[in-house]
Design a protein around this motif. Structure first.
Motif, short mmCIF file in Angstrom:
data_model
loop_
_atom_site.label_atom_id
_atom_site.label_comp_id
_atom_site.label_asym_id
_atom_site.label_seq_id
_atom_site.Cartn_x
_atom_site.Cartn_y
_atom_site.Cartn_z
N ALA A 1 9.05 -16.05 48.11
CA ALA A 1 10.00 -15.54 47.13
C ALA A 1 9.32 -14.80 46.00
O ALA A 1 9.94 -14.03 45.28
CB ALA A 1 10.83 -16.68 46.56
N GLN A 2 8.00 -15.03 45.83
CA GLN A 2 7.28 -14.43 44.73
C GLN A 2 6.52 -13.17 45.15
O GLN A 2 5.87 -12.55 44.34
CB GLN A 2 6.28 -15.43 44.14
CG GLN A 2 6.96 -16.68 43.58
CD GLN A 2 5.94 -17.69 43.11
OE1 GLN A 2 4.74 -17.54 43.33
NE2 GLN A 2 6.41 -18.71 42.42
N LEU A 3 6.63 -12.79 46.43
CA LEU A 3 5.83 -11.68 46.92
C LEU A 3 6.53 -10.35 46.72
O LEU A 3 7.74 -10.23 46.84
CB LEU A 3 5.55 -11.86 48.43
CG LEU A 3 4.79 -13.14 48.79
CD1 LEU A 3 4.55 -13.15 50.29
CD2 LEU A 3 3.50 -13.26 48.03
N THR A 4 5.75 -9.32 46.43
CA THR A 4 6.28 -7.97 46.32
C THR A 4 5.29 -7.00 46.93
O THR A 4 4.11 -7.29 47.05
CB THR A 4 6.52 -7.55 44.85
OG1 THR A 4 5.28 -7.63 44.14
CG2 THR A 4 7.53 -8.47 44.18
N ILE A 5 5.77 -5.85 47.31
CA ILE A 5 4.91 -4.79 47.81
C ILE A 5 5.16 -3.56 46.95
O ILE A 5 6.29 -3.14 46.77
CB ILE A 5 5.25 -4.42 49.28
CG1 ILE A 5 5.17 -5.66 50.15
CG2 ILE A 5 4.31 -3.35 49.79
CD1 ILE A 5 5.63 -5.40 51.56
N THR A 6 4.11 -3.02 46.41
CA THR A 6 4.26 -1.83 45.58
C THR A 6 4.28 -0.59 46.45
O THR A 6 3.38 -0.37 47.25
CB THR A 6 3.10 -1.72 44.57
OG1 THR A 6 3.11 -2.90 43.77
CG2 THR A 6 3.28 -0.51 43.69
N ALA B 1 11.83 2.22 51.14
CA ALA B 1 12.61 2.43 52.36
C ALA B 1 11.76 3.09 53.44
O ALA B 1 11.82 2.69 54.62
CB ALA B 1 13.84 3.27 52.06
N ASP B 2 10.97 4.09 53.07
CA ASP B 2 10.11 4.76 54.05
C ASP B 2 9.07 3.79 54.60
O ASP B 2 8.77 3.80 55.80
CB ASP B 2 9.41 5.96 53.41
CG ASP B 2 10.37 7.13 53.18
OD1 ASP B 2 11.49 7.09 53.73
OD2 ASP B 2 9.99 8.06 52.45
N GLU B 3 8.49 2.97 53.73
CA GLU B 3 7.49 2.01 54.18
C GLU B 3 8.10 0.98 55.11
O GLU B 3 7.50 0.60 56.12
CB GLU B 3 6.85 1.31 52.97
CG GLU B 3 5.71 0.38 53.36
CD GLU B 3 5.01 -0.20 52.15
OE1 GLU B 3 5.46 -1.25 51.66
OE2 GLU B 3 4.01 0.39 51.71
N LYS C 1 21.42 0.05 56.18
CA LYS C 1 22.48 -0.94 56.08
C LYS C 1 22.21 -1.98 54.99
O LYS C 1 23.15 -2.58 54.45
CB LYS C 1 22.68 -1.65 57.43
CG LYS C 1 23.37 -0.79 58.49
CD LYS C 1 23.57 -1.58 59.77
CE LYS C 1 24.29 -0.75 60.82
NZ LYS C 1 24.48 -1.51 62.09
N VAL C 2 20.92 -2.25 54.71
CA VAL C 2 20.59 -3.32 53.76
C VAL C 2 20.02 -2.80 52.45
O VAL C 2 19.85 -3.57 51.51
CB VAL C 2 19.60 -4.32 54.39
CG1 VAL C 2 20.19 -4.94 55.65
CG2 VAL C 2 18.26 -3.65 54.72
N ALA C 3 19.73 -1.51 52.40
CA ALA C 3 19.03 -0.96 51.23
C ALA C 3 19.90 -1.00 49.98
O ALA C 3 21.07 -0.62 50.01
CB ALA C 3 18.58 0.47 51.52
N GLU C 4 19.31 -1.49 48.91
CA GLU C 4 19.92 -1.47 47.59
C GLU C 4 18.87 -1.05 46.58
O GLU C 4 17.67 -1.26 46.80
CB GLU C 4 20.48 -2.85 47.22
CG GLU C 4 21.66 -3.30 48.09
CD GLU C 4 22.21 -4.63 47.65
OE1 GLU C 4 21.74 -5.14 46.59
OE2 GLU C 4 23.07 -5.18 48.35
N GLU C 5 19.29 -0.48 45.49
CA GLU C 5 18.36 0.03 44.48
C GLU C 5 17.48 -1.10 43.95
O GLU C 5 17.97 -2.19 43.64
CB GLU C 5 19.14 0.67 43.32
CG GLU C 5 18.25 1.35 42.30
CD GLU C 5 19.03 2.08 41.24
OE1 GLU C 5 18.43 2.58 40.28
OE2 GLU C 5 20.29 2.13 41.36
N GLY C 6 16.18 -0.82 43.86
CA GLY C 6 15.25 -1.78 43.29
C GLY C 6 14.65 -2.75 44.29
O GLY C 6 13.79 -3.56 43.93
N MET C 7 15.04 -2.68 45.56
CA MET C 7 14.51 -3.61 46.56
C MET C 7 13.11 -3.20 46.98
O MET C 7 12.80 -2.02 47.08
CB MET C 7 15.41 -3.65 47.80
CG MET C 7 16.76 -4.29 47.57
SD MET C 7 17.78 -4.33 49.09
CE MET C 7 16.80 -5.47 50.10
N THR C 8 12.25 -4.18 47.22
CA THR C 8 10.90 -3.91 47.71
C THR C 8 10.94 -3.69 49.21
O THR C 8 11.91 -4.06 49.89
CB THR C 8 9.96 -5.08 47.40
OG1 THR C 8 10.42 -6.25 48.13
CG2 THR C 8 9.93 -5.41 45.92
N SER C 9 9.90 -3.09 49.76
CA SER C 9 9.85 -2.86 51.20
C SER C 9 9.81 -4.18 51.95
O SER C 9 10.36 -4.31 53.04
CB SER C 9 8.65 -1.99 51.56
OG SER C 9 7.47 -2.51 51.02
#
Length: 209
Positions: free
Chosen positions: A154-159, A164-166, A187-195
């Motif tokens: 839950a704490q992981l992010t990808i810069t 979306a492309d990644e 279908k799942v993309a929302e603004e601010g979501m990480t890859s």
């Protein structure tokens, strides 16, 4: 046989991690289920591994738990299932989810995995039914962050400049067609979501738990 590697995580991308150990950098192929558990670069990580040696390639596969690694070893014994497909199966399904599919004879979930057609799914059900009994007594810890350098997913992010492309590229590398990958991400993309979040949700929708 290289059964485990512990070192500093240098880089991580969906499908691969670069781990520095003893002054050497090991490129480790990983399923997405292991990628979700990786800490941030610069931190220590431990991966359970399987070393594949062939005439034309040598590959080191890494997993977040021994259960994942041992299931991978059973999968590559199935006729027609190689290391890449086995890693793809464990990218779409957690080890315990796959075991549940086999026990429930859930062929519908298996055929949604990239590269797995009906015949391969049927073969997996037949050949893995008895083999998964070898995994009895193993479990995936509820929280691996306290041991082995694994972090809370839950704490992981990808810069990424374009998550979306990644995410689409990661699904294509897993074996999905470009159109399928693009449709799943849209279908799942929302603004601010990480890859990482996009990949997780897309796979969850494509392969029901």
């Amino acid at each position: 046989m290289i059964g485990r590697i512990r070192g500093i995580l240098v880089e991580k991308t969906p499908g691969q991690a670069l781990v520095e150990c003893g002054g050497l950098g090991y490129e480790v192929d990983i399923p997405f289920t292991a990628f979700y558990h990786l800490p941030e670069p610069g931190q220590e990580v431990t991966l359970h591994t399987h070393f594949v040696v062939r005439e034309d390639v040598q590959s080191l596969y890494g997993f977040a738990s021994r259960l994942d690694r041992d299931l991978f070893r059973l999968l590559i014994k199935v006729n027609g299932v190689g290391p890449k497909m086995a890693a793809g199966i464990l990218s779409g399904l957690e080890a315990q989810q796959f075991i549940h599919c086999v026990e429930a004879r859930d062929i519908k979930s298996l055929v949604k995995l990239p590269g797995v057609g009906k015949k391969t799914a049927e073969r997996l059900l037949i050949e893995m039914t008895d083999r998964i009994k070898q995994l009895e007594g193993q479990f995936i810890p509820a929280s691996a962050g306290a041991e082995g350098g694994l972090a809370d997913p839950a704490q992981l992010t990808i810069t990424s400049h374009n998550p979306a492309d990644e995410a689409e590229a990661a699904l294509i590398a897993l074996g999905y067609k470009p159109q399928e990958a693009a449709r799943a991400i849209s279908k799942v993309a929302e603004e601010g979501m990480t890859s990482e979040a996009l990949i997780r949700l897309a796979l969850r929708n494509m392969i029901p738990a």
